[in-house]
Design a protein around this motif. Structure first.
Motif, PDB file in Angstrom:
ATOM      1  N   ILE A 311       0.838  -1.206   0.000  1.00 31.95           N
ATOM      2  CA  ILE A 311       0.000   0.000   0.000  1.00 31.95           C
ATOM      3  C   ILE A 311       0.866   1.246   0.000  1.00 31.95           C
ATOM      4  O   ILE A 311       0.561   2.238  -0.695  1.00 31.95           O
ATOM      5  CB  ILE A 311      -0.951  -0.026   1.208  1.00 31.95           C
ATOM      6  CG1 ILE A 311      -1.969  -1.168   1.046  1.00 31.95           C
ATOM      7  CG2 ILE A 311      -1.670   1.308   1.372  1.00 31.95           C
ATOM      8  CD1 ILE A 311      -2.800  -1.428   2.291  1.00 31.95           C
ATOM      9  N   ALA A 312       1.961   1.235   0.756  1.00 33.29           N
ATOM     10  CA  ALA A 312       2.853   2.398   0.821  1.00 33.29           C
ATOM     11  C   ALA A 312       3.471   2.708  -0.535  1.00 33.29           C
ATOM     12  O   ALA A 312       3.808   3.868  -0.820  1.00 33.29           O
ATOM     13  CB  ALA A 312       3.950   2.146   1.849  1.00 33.29           C
ATOM     14  N   ARG A 313       3.614   1.707  -1.370  1.00 34.62           N
ATOM     15  CA  ARG A 313       4.147   1.918  -2.720  1.00 34.62           C
ATOM     16  C   ARG A 313       3.070   2.401  -3.692  1.00 34.62           C
ATOM     17  O   ARG A 313       3.321   2.517  -4.899  1.00 34.62           O
ATOM     18  CB  ARG A 313       4.771   0.621  -3.239  1.00 34.62           C
ATOM     19  CG  ARG A 313       6.012   0.181  -2.481  1.00 34.62           C
ATOM     20  CD  ARG A 313       6.516  -1.173  -2.987  1.00 34.62           C
ATOM     21  NE  ARG A 313       7.687  -1.626  -2.286  1.00 34.62           N
ATOM     22  CZ  ARG A 313       8.944  -1.325  -2.632  1.00 34.62           C
ATOM     23  NH1 ARG A 313       9.170  -0.571  -3.703  1.00 34.62           N
ATOM     24  NH2 ARG A 313       9.956  -1.782  -1.927  1.00 34.62           N
ATOM     25  N   ASN A 314       1.866   2.640  -3.149  1.00 32.16           N
ATOM     26  CA  ASN A 314       0.742   3.150  -3.935  1.00 32.16           C
ATOM     27  C   ASN A 314       0.338   2.196  -5.053  1.00 32.16           C
ATOM     28  O   ASN A 314      -0.041   2.620  -6.151  1.00 32.16           O
ATOM     29  CB  ASN A 314       1.060   4.539  -4.515  1.00 32.16           C
ATOM     30  CG  ASN A 314      -0.208   5.312  -4.846  1.00 32.16           C
ATOM     31  OD1 ASN A 314      -1.192   5.261  -4.107  1.00 32.16           O
ATOM     32  ND2 ASN A 314      -0.191   6.035  -5.952  1.00 32.16           N
ATOM     33  N   ARG A 315       0.380   0.904  -4.726  1.00 30.33           N
ATOM     34  CA  ARG A 315      -0.041  -0.114  -5.692  1.00 30.33           C
ATOM     35  C   ARG A 315      -1.476  -0.528  -5.385  1.00 30.33           C
ATOM     36  O   ARG A 315      -1.895  -0.557  -4.237  1.00 30.33           O
ATOM     37  CB  ARG A 315       0.901  -1.320  -5.628  1.00 30.33           C
ATOM     38  CG  ARG A 315       2.301  -0.986  -6.127  1.00 30.33           C
ATOM     39  CD  ARG A 315       3.265  -2.127  -5.955  1.00 30.33           C
ATOM     40  NE  ARG A 315       4.570  -1.797  -6.527  1.00 30.33           N
ATOM     41  CZ  ARG A 315       5.662  -2.511  -6.345  1.00 30.33           C
ATOM     42  NH1 ARG A 315       5.610  -3.620  -5.605  1.00 30.33           N
ATOM     43  NH2 ARG A 315       6.811  -2.140  -6.885  1.00 30.33           N
ATOM     44  N   ARG A 404     -12.825   4.678  -1.915  1.00 34.38           N
ATOM     45  CA  ARG A 404     -11.481   4.800  -2.490  1.00 34.38           C
ATOM     46  C   ARG A 404     -10.606   5.496  -1.459  1.00 34.38           C
ATOM     47  O   ARG A 404     -10.905   6.617  -1.032  1.00 34.38           O
ATOM     48  CB  ARG A 404     -11.547   5.602  -3.796  1.00 34.38           C
ATOM     49  CG  ARG A 404     -10.205   5.837  -4.470  1.00 34.38           C
ATOM     50  CD  ARG A 404      -9.563   4.583  -5.011  1.00 34.38           C
ATOM     51  NE  ARG A 404     -10.383   3.824  -5.928  1.00 34.38           N
ATOM     52  CZ  ARG A 404     -10.608   4.150  -7.193  1.00 34.38           C
ATOM     53  NH1 ARG A 404     -10.110   5.269  -7.697  1.00 34.38           N
ATOM     54  NH2 ARG A 404     -11.344   3.377  -7.951  1.00 34.38           N
ATOM     55  N   HIS A 405      -9.560   4.828  -1.032  1.00 39.70           N
ATOM     56  CA  HIS A 405      -8.643   5.364  -0.022  1.00 39.70           C
ATOM     57  C   HIS A 405      -7.232   5.149  -0.544  1.00 39.70           C
ATOM     58  O   HIS A 405      -6.714   4.038  -0.484  1.00 39.70           O
ATOM     59  CB  HIS A 405      -8.857   4.653   1.312  1.00 39.70           C
ATOM     60  CG  HIS A 405      -8.132   5.270   2.460  1.00 39.70           C
ATOM     61  ND1 HIS A 405      -8.567   6.405   3.101  1.00 39.70           N
ATOM     62  CD2 HIS A 405      -6.974   4.902   3.100  1.00 39.70           C
ATOM     63  CE1 HIS A 405      -7.738   6.714   4.086  1.00 39.70           C
ATOM     64  NE2 HIS A 405      -6.760   5.821   4.099  1.00 39.70           N
ATOM     65  N   GLY A 406      -6.643   6.190  -1.107  1.00 40.87           N
ATOM     66  CA  GLY A 406      -5.373   6.022  -1.791  1.00 40.87           C
ATOM     67  C   GLY A 406      -5.562   5.101  -2.979  1.00 40.87           C
ATOM     68  O   GLY A 406      -6.439   5.316  -3.824  1.00 40.87           O
ATOM     69  N   ALA A 407      -4.762   4.044  -3.047  1.00 42.39           N
ATOM     70  CA  ALA A 407      -4.868   3.084  -4.151  1.00 42.39           C
ATOM     71  C   ALA A 407      -5.790   1.927  -3.818  1.00 42.39           C
ATOM     72  O   ALA A 407      -5.876   0.964  -4.587  1.00 42.39           O
ATOM     73  CB  ALA A 407      -3.477   2.564  -4.509  1.00 42.39           C
ATOM     74  N   GLY A 430      -5.783   0.661 -10.747  1.00 39.74           N
ATOM     75  CA  GLY A 430      -5.872   1.778  -9.813  1.00 39.74           C
ATOM     76  C   GLY A 430      -6.486   3.016 -10.433  1.00 39.74           C
ATOM     77  O   GLY A 430      -6.255   4.142  -9.947  1.00 39.74           O
TER      78      GLY A 430
END
Length: 433
Positions: A311-315, A404-407, A430
């Motif tokens: 998640i931190a990598r925005n995947r 939708r929360h970030g990715a 995404g």
């Protein structure tokens, strides 16, 4: 046209033994060396696990609304070309729902075997059989099977109660010890029933003593219907799917679509504390029973760290129902025990003993409608605001929220991705729906 013996297993209501009878038929005919293909009517993850074990092949959903008439026609056409027997298990009572099991049987002219739980009745069994057989003339009717019969005398009374012109196919006895265990969302998962194969073999033995030991009549299926290949919108993507006893509500057709769209797919088990496979582009957290394994999931640090890193990598992450609960701050079980989850989404979920929502749903996207369903016993408190909301299939009433929360895309709704491959691809890339 392709001809193949086929039978539709319906019932007078839920909990009459449809899955037990379907599995018994499959195991019996498989033991005779026949190739059996089974389909399940409507949205269901648990019954197909049992049925797959009975016949050895994946079990796909048929539903005139969620799957669509032409897709159902194409799947039956393909099955008729390779199988010696097609079985379709219905849902709820034969005429319940819009569209109903009867609608599906009528659409493809598949004769119906009606299963009636005969406990607590005698001659009324004949009236129920007569009503099911005659209620709609367009629904072909094969016969009736009595389940949960108490004794030989009871079986005799049931057989004598059948009106002239209807076929009595036999009975299953209470003494057969073939009933399948259940829990709050339906049947217990196949992998959790230690003596499942023994139960299936006993059920097959019981079928062998009925008229259903022989193949049902031939049904003519279209043999020139094929669905076009989906566009390869996921070429080069590696998608990891959580799959174990806590996360198991996965349509085989959904995984097929990922692969047909160009994605490579791998699996990992949060229950076994396995990490998300390296170098994945997207993550799918399906529904299941995280509430039954909440303490283990809360303590499995390796899986937790790898999902947080993903998640931190925005995947992209696609989380449905139980998968969404796993991403929340906490999950409280029915005993009131609060378990810390991944805190990737703000909010708490609480399990309850009563059903929260059960409905067919659709989401209108920029790519058109995406169909699916919802079925859960939990409630959610969250500060997240939905970016869109599903609607009820027949009433148009407001359905489940999509967040939708970030990715991360998360919802209670279980989507049937083949209904809209472009929307599915947007989720895993995404992109906005």
């Amino acid at each position: 046209m392709a001809n193949c013996p086929a039978l539709f297993i319906g019932a007078s209501a839920s909990h009459q033994g449809k899955t037990t009878v379907t599995a018994a038929l499959a195991r019996h005919h498989t033991r005779q060396g026949r190739r059996v293909r089974i389909f399940k009517t409507g949205p269901d993850f648990l019954d197909p696990m049992i049925l797959e074990r009975a016949c050895g092949s994946p079990v796909y959903s048929l539903h005139l609304w969620m799957v669509g008439l032409e897709a159902c026609r194409a799947m039956l056409s393909a099955a008729a070309k390779e199988a010696d027997l097609i079985l379709i298990e219905g849902v709820m009572g034969l005429f319940d729902g819009t569209p109903s099991s009867a609608d599906l049987a009528a659409a493809f002219n598949v004769p119906v075997l009606a299963v009636i739980g005969a406990h607590g009745m005698a001659q009324t069994f004949g009236a129920l059989a007569f009503g099911l057989a005659r209620y709609r003339p367009d629904v072909p009717f094969h016969g009736v099977l009595a389940n949960r019969v108490a004794s030989a005398r009871h079986a005799q009374m049931l057989a004598e109660a059948i009106p002239e012109g209807l076929r009595y196919c036999g009975h299953f006895s209470n003494a057969d010890d073939i009933a399948l265990p259940e829990r709050h969302l339906g049947l217990t998962q196949a992998r959790e029933v230690a003596d499942l194969d023994a139960r299936l073999d006993r059920a097959a033995d019981a079928i062998a003593a009925t008229t259903l030991a022989d193949l049902p009549p031939l049904v003519r299926f279209d043999d020139d219907i094929t669905l076009s290949e989906p566009p390869r919108l996921l070429d080069g993507l590696h998608i990891a799917i959580a799959r174990d006893a806590a996360f198991s509500f996965i349509y085989p057709a959904n995984v097929d679509l990922l692969k047909a769209s160009g994605a490579s797919v791998s699996y990992f088990s949060p229950l076994a504390d396995e990490p998300v496979p390296a170098h994945v582009d997207a993550l799918y957290l399906p529904g299941g029973y995280p509430e039954l394994h909440a303490a283990t999931l809360a303590s499995n640090a390796c899986t937790r760290a790898s999902i947080r890193e993903h998640i931190a990598r925005n995947r992209a992450v696609v989380a449905e129902c139980g998968g969404m609960l796993y991403l929340l701050d906490a999950l409280t079980d029915v005993e009131g025990n609060r378990h810390s989850m991944l805190s990737a989404l703000p909010g708490d979920a609480t399990m309850q003993r009563r059903l929260s929502r059960l409905a067919m749903q659709r989401v209108d996207t920029a790519h058109g409608p995406l169909t699916g369903h919802t079925f859960h016993y939990s409630t959610l408190k969250t500060s997240m605001q939905p970016f869109t909301t599903a609607t009820h299939a027949t009433t148009g009433a407001q359905g489940e929220a999509l967040y939708r929360h970030g990715a991360i895309t998360a919802t209670y709704m279980h989507a049937y991705w083949p209904s809209n491959p472009a929307a599915m691809a947007a989720l895993f890339r995404g992109e906005a729906l």
